[in-house]
Design an enzyme around this catalytic site. Structure first.
Site, mmCIF file in Angstrom:
data_model
loop_
_atom_site.group_PDB
_atom_site.id
_atom_site.type_symbol
_atom_site.label_atom_id
_atom_site.label_comp_id
_atom_site.label_asym_id
_atom_site.label_seq_id
_atom_site.Cartn_x
_atom_site.Cartn_y
_atom_site.Cartn_z
ATOM 1 C CG HIS A 70 44.153 41.828 32.941
ATOM 2 N ND1 HIS A 70 43.808 40.513 32.728
ATOM 3 C CD2 HIS A 70 45.083 42.116 32.004
ATOM 4 C CE1 HIS A 70 44.499 40.030 31.717
ATOM 5 N NE2 HIS A 70 45.281 40.992 31.258
ATOM 6 C CG ASP A 114 40.852 39.320 33.950
ATOM 7 O OD1 ASP A 114 40.449 40.423 33.531
ATOM 8 O OD2 ASP A 114 42.046 38.952 33.885
ATOM 9 C CB SER A 213 45.625 40.069 28.286
ATOM 10 O OG SER A 213 46.621 39.453 29.052
#
Length: 259
Positions: A70, A114, A213
């Site tokens: 992402h 992801d 992230s």
């Protein structure tokens, strides 16, 4: 996928593309890491149209960084050997990305798969400040109750927009899948036990959150999962992508791009 940009521009305060109520990773309840004690950490500057964002990643070979899918943007620049990202440290290596390879079955709506590989423009120079981290064996399982750690340059408070200058770290407990499957309100209705890990004791105010992230959850000396998503208020538990599930894909991509 060149030219695509998955980073959200809908709201200035949201860093990445997530459903309402969800947010990408950052460190809450942690402390400053010892400089260069995590030599595998990568600080990623991600260009999305006219805006720049950050994510984390980790060096798995001299030419490849692993991170979250992402975090895909128009352009990504990798900084290795960094501790204080606001300073031009002599230890830092700035390397452009040659290829971005998100998992072919990544789904930004359900957050499944992801994970993404970055092929660097040239090899990283390995030294005391820049090093590799081990990946797990294919389909290796981490037992619930295991205490692991995560690090990043993301926000240290869910209410603050200020980012720390230096790398932060925190210890987190791996939970049983049921902790996420039974999370109130169906927050984790898309939780997949094969590809995801549930991490962070809800009794402790410690978690990954915005800005982190793509960084690794490290258990022992192995990168067992990747920081992905969780509640918008920064509360644990949060969901991580289980690296061991993707080992065959990672190895195949690395062989294909660099025989």
């Amino acid at each position: 996928m060149d030219g695509a940009c998955w980073i959200a521009l809908l709201k200035p305060i949201m860093w990445l593309f997530f459903e309402p109520g969800l947010s990408p990773g950052e460190i809450i309840g942690g402390w400053e890491a010892k400089p260069h004690s995590r030599s595998y950490m990568a600080h990623l500057a991600i260009q999305c149209k006219e805006k720049t964002y950050i994510c984390g990643g980790f060096l798995v070979s001299e030419k490849f960084v692993l991170m979250a899918a992402h975090c895909y943007g128009d352009k990504i620049t990798v900084y290795l050997g960094a501790h204080n990202i606001k300073q031009q440290e002599q230890s830092q290596q700035k390397i452009p990305v040659r290829s971005r390879i998100p998992h072919p079955k990544y789904n930004r709506k359900t957050h499944k798969n992801d994970i993404m590989l970055l092929q660097l423009e040239h090899k990283a120079e390995l030294n005391e400040q820049v090093g590799l981290i081990l990946l797990p064996l294919a389909h290796q399982r981490v037992q619930p109750g295991t205490v692991c750690s995560v690090a990043g340059w993301g926000r240290t408070d869910a209410l603050s927009k200020v980012l720390p200058d230096t790398l932060q770290e925190v210890d987190l407990k791996v939970l049983d899948n049921e902790a996420c499957l039974k999370y109130p309100g169906g927050m984790y209705r898309n939780y997949n036990t094969r590809t995801m890990m549930c991490v962070g004791d809800p009794k402790e105010h410690k978690a990954s959150f915005r800005g982190d992230s793509g960084g690794p959850l490290v258990c022992g000396k192995t990168a067992q999962s990747v920081v992905t998503w969780g509640p918008d208020n920064g509360s644990p538990p949060r969901v991580y992508a289980k690296v061991s599930t993707f080992i065959p894909w990672i190895q195949a991509m690395m062989r294909r791009l660099q025989p």
